[in-house]
Write a protein that holds these residues in place. Structure first.
Motif, PDB file in Angstrom:
ATOM      1  N   CYS A  31       2.058  -3.572   1.301  1.00  0.00           N
ATOM      2  CA  CYS A  31       2.836  -3.712   2.539  1.00  0.00           C
ATOM      3  C   CYS A  31       1.928  -3.760   3.759  1.00  0.00           C
ATOM      4  O   CYS A  31       2.369  -3.595   4.880  1.00  0.00           O
ATOM      5  CB  CYS A  31       3.864  -2.595   2.667  1.00  0.00           C
ATOM      6  SG  CYS A  31       3.151  -0.956   2.838  1.00  0.00           S
ATOM      7  N   GLY A  32       0.663  -3.984   3.560  1.00  0.00           N
ATOM      8  CA  GLY A  32      -0.295  -4.053   4.656  1.00  0.00           C
ATOM      9  C   GLY A  32      -1.259  -2.892   4.611  1.00  0.00           C
ATOM     10  O   GLY A  32      -0.916  -1.797   4.190  1.00  0.00           O
ATOM     11  N   ASP A  65      -0.229  -8.463  13.861  1.00  0.00           N
ATOM     12  CA  ASP A  65       0.936  -9.325  14.096  1.00  0.00           C
ATOM     13  C   ASP A  65       1.483  -9.928  12.806  1.00  0.00           C
ATOM     14  O   ASP A  65       2.694 -10.054  12.638  1.00  0.00           O
ATOM     15  CB  ASP A  65       0.605 -10.447  15.084  1.00  0.00           C
ATOM     16  CG  ASP A  65       0.462  -9.966  16.510  1.00  0.00           C
ATOM     17  OD1 ASP A  65       0.808  -8.795  16.797  1.00  0.00           O
ATOM     18  OD2 ASP A  65       0.000 -10.762  17.357  1.00  0.00           O
ATOM     19  N   ASP A  66       0.591 -10.318  11.898  1.00  0.00           N
ATOM     20  CA  ASP A  66       1.080 -10.975  10.676  1.00  0.00           C
ATOM     21  C   ASP A  66       1.299 -10.002   9.509  1.00  0.00           C
ATOM     22  O   ASP A  66       1.687 -10.409   8.418  1.00  0.00           O
ATOM     23  CB  ASP A  66       0.174 -12.134  10.259  1.00  0.00           C
ATOM     24  CG  ASP A  66      -1.199 -11.711   9.775  1.00  0.00           C
ATOM     25  OD1 ASP A  66      -1.425 -10.521   9.476  1.00  0.00           O
ATOM     26  OD2 ASP A  66      -2.076 -12.595   9.682  1.00  0.00           O
ATOM     27  N   GLY A  67       1.054  -8.704   9.744  1.00  0.00           N
ATOM     28  CA  GLY A  67       1.360  -7.700   8.740  1.00  0.00           C
ATOM     29  C   GLY A  67       0.266  -7.406   7.737  1.00  0.00           C
ATOM     30  O   GLY A  67       0.428  -6.526   6.892  1.00  0.00           O
ATOM     31  N   ARG A  68      -0.862  -8.112   7.821  1.00  0.00           N
ATOM     32  CA  ARG A  68      -1.952  -7.793   6.887  1.00  0.00           C
ATOM     33  C   ARG A  68      -2.482  -6.386   7.140  1.00  0.00           C
ATOM     34  O   ARG A  68      -2.937  -5.715   6.216  1.00  0.00           O
ATOM     35  CB  ARG A  68      -3.085  -8.815   6.992  1.00  0.00           C
ATOM     36  CG  ARG A  68      -2.710 -10.165   6.384  1.00  0.00           C
ATOM     37  CD  ARG A  68      -3.831 -11.147   6.520  1.00  0.00           C
ATOM     38  NE  ARG A  68      -3.861 -11.649   7.900  1.00  0.00           N
ATOM     39  CZ  ARG A  68      -4.789 -12.462   8.376  1.00  0.00           C
ATOM     40  NH1 ARG A  68      -5.788 -12.847   7.615  1.00  0.00           N
ATOM     41  NH2 ARG A  68      -4.731 -12.887   9.625  1.00  0.00           N
ATOM     42  N   HIS A  70      -0.986  -2.927   8.512  1.00  0.00           N
ATOM     43  CA  HIS A  70       0.288  -2.269   8.803  1.00  0.00           C
ATOM     44  C   HIS A  70       0.109  -1.147   9.833  1.00  0.00           C
ATOM     45  O   HIS A  70       0.973  -0.925  10.679  1.00  0.00           O
ATOM     46  CB  HIS A  70       0.879  -1.708   7.509  1.00  0.00           C
ATOM     47  CG  HIS A  70       2.113  -0.904   7.695  1.00  0.00           C
ATOM     48  ND1 HIS A  70       3.325  -1.479   7.987  1.00  0.00           N
ATOM     49  CD2 HIS A  70       2.331   0.429   7.627  1.00  0.00           C
ATOM     50  CE1 HIS A  70       4.237  -0.535   8.094  1.00  0.00           C
ATOM     51  NE2 HIS A  70       3.661   0.624   7.886  1.00  0.00           N
TER      52      HIS A  70
END
Length: 87
Positions: A31-32, A65-68, A70
């Motif tokens: 989930c990041g 921003d892109d969730g890589r 978290h």
């Protein structure tokens, strides 16, 4: 897939030329990443704690921003502050 932390090391080295830099990924379960950054640099002289954190966060903006990434925990100090905590 785990993030390659050397990407962040290179970005932070280029931006801040730190004398101390430690980046760890506390958890990357899909989930990041949850990154923890400890950085010491003269680039932070005259900045308060919030401004230092914002400066480091800016380097990670795309990844946040892109969730890589978290979560990002930042401990940023200038060299004088770091030396005082070692004494």
């Amino acid at each position: 897939m785990a993030l390659d932390l050397s990407i962040f090391e290179a970005l932070l080295q280029e931006k801040f030329t730190p004398v101390v830099l430690d980046i760890s990924n506390d958890d990357d379960t899909g989930c990041g990443a949850k990154l923890r950054v400890k950085i010491v640099s003269d680039a932070f002289l005259g900045m308060n704690r919030l401004k230092r954190a914002k400066a480091v966060n800016a380097v990670f903006k795309e990844y946040l921003d892109d969730g890589r990434v978290h979560a990002l925990s930042v401990e940023a100090k200038d060299v004088k502050q770091y030396d005082e905590t070692k004494a």
